[in-house]
Write an enzyme that holds these catalytic residues in place. Sequence first.
Site, PDB file in Angstrom:
ATOM      1  N   SER A  38       4.713   5.588   3.451  1.00  0.00           N
ATOM      2  CA  SER A  38       4.492   4.364   2.700  1.00  0.00           C
ATOM      3  C   SER A  38       3.230   4.466   1.834  1.00  0.00           C
ATOM      4  CB  SER A  38       4.422   3.186   3.673  1.00  0.00           C
ATOM      5  OG  SER A  38       4.490   1.954   3.009  1.00  0.00           O
ATOM      6  N   ASP A 165      11.568   2.541   4.449  1.00  0.00           N
ATOM      7  CA  ASP A 165      10.158   2.845   4.713  1.00  0.00           C
ATOM      8  C   ASP A 165       9.987   3.799   5.896  1.00  0.00           C
ATOM      9  OD1 ASP A 165       7.402   2.627   5.595  1.00  0.00           O
ATOM     10  OD2 ASP A 165       7.254   0.859   4.332  1.00  0.00           O
TER      11      ASP A 165
END
Length: 507
Positions: A38, A165
């Site tokens: 991320s 993610d």
Amino acid sequence: MYRYGIFQGGGVKGIALVGALEAVENKKINFEGVGGASAGAIVAALYASGYTTSEMKLIFENIDFETLLDSSGWAPWALYKKQGIYRGHKFQNWIYGLLKKKNVRFFKDCKKELRIVATDLTARNLVILDRHNHPQMEVADAIRMSMSLPFVFEPKKIGEHLIVDGGVLSNFPLSLFDANETLGFRLRANSNNMSFAPDGIRSYVVGLVGAMLDGRDNYDIEAKALKGLIEIDPGDISTTQFKLNQKQKDDLYESGLSAANKFFLAPNNATKSAERTIGSSAKNITLSIPDGLREDTEIRFSISALVRVESQGQLLLVKGSRINQYQPVGGVLKVYANTKTALAKIGVKNDSKFPIDSDSVDDLRVFVPWRSVGEFLKWYLQGIGRETSPWREFYEELLEPQILSQSNFRTPAFDHIGTWVEGIRWSPHFSCYEVLIAEIFSIVPTPQQQIELDDLRSKGIRNELMWASPALIRALGYDSSSRSQITQISEHSSWLLDVDPHNQTLI
């Protein structure tokens, strides 16, 4: 030595990672590889592309994260049809433009090794995106996958697999690189409350996901295996708090810089930056790293096996065949001939500083380029393709000349009690960098063998051997009581004293 950096995900809190990275730059630490999830993937990618921390700081100062949020439409419809309330196209284009300025498009274009993690919802496992697994993938696309917060951004696809993610499964991917050589950057989560009141489903989803990720990050992680861990307190900023003012950005940056500076103030952490540990936690070798080493700098390795033979508190030493001194039983280990070709492929060469004769052929006295030291030592620690026992030298020095009887010592038991490592250091004698490694063994005598050893000791000093007290060994043969040099004892004889044969640990 910190060769790799791993950055934890944390949304907008990633600005703090850049601050911490500034302290690393100031310490002249140059990572060979970086990775993250991320927001950590964004920082890692910028670093791997050649951005300095001052350049990164300007990038984050001048970006309004809210301008990167491109709506997928009416939130309930977007969640139902697109699985995310933001498309993420603006964000990906922003990253693409930044990387393009450094001539980076694919992983192979990066100046450093770059590894990004994402979550494969279809296969329910972690995906590592790098030049080896996905050579044709654009870095901007990989980052977009890694920061696809569930329900916030539309997920991406690899074939038929849905990717979100990386932080869903591993927000701090510790296994990307060798933990013994990795410096981790962890963002502590402190936000107990949402920083805003949710206004409608859009802000509710964003706040909910942020709270879930922050809460998850509060759980303890197994980061103790890392060579170093910088823990950053980003204050009460939430992962999904996309609207930040300049003071909040500055505070995040300063929190990272302060945490890293505090980390390097600890003497142990500062020392580690000048060390490199190779191997596992159970079996490894740590080298001190002098300044100025280049990738092609050749380092001389001399690796031996020494045997501690004891009787009544004294240790057996034998006369050296090349130097007129007494030294431990044992000598340089041998590498098997069929392994030499594999070692040559990584640049390992025979020792040019030492004359090779019938006794020294195949010795583990070699030159290794700095870039290959890790691979060489990993091979060594496996114990494959080389001698692993001191038996050959023990036989040649004590049984062949009939100092000890073959009837009693045909099959002696050896106990490995420690590994002595010196270097990397400059050797004035050989005019090169050098590493000395000795595997220290202790003979575990049977009652009959101990009787023979005690009888040998009672005969005192002979030309080919002597028994020496620890004090005499420490003094290298100088007798303090008579204030005279009664014999010459090698410096490496004291290595036998620096391991405890009972606890089997270095002391």
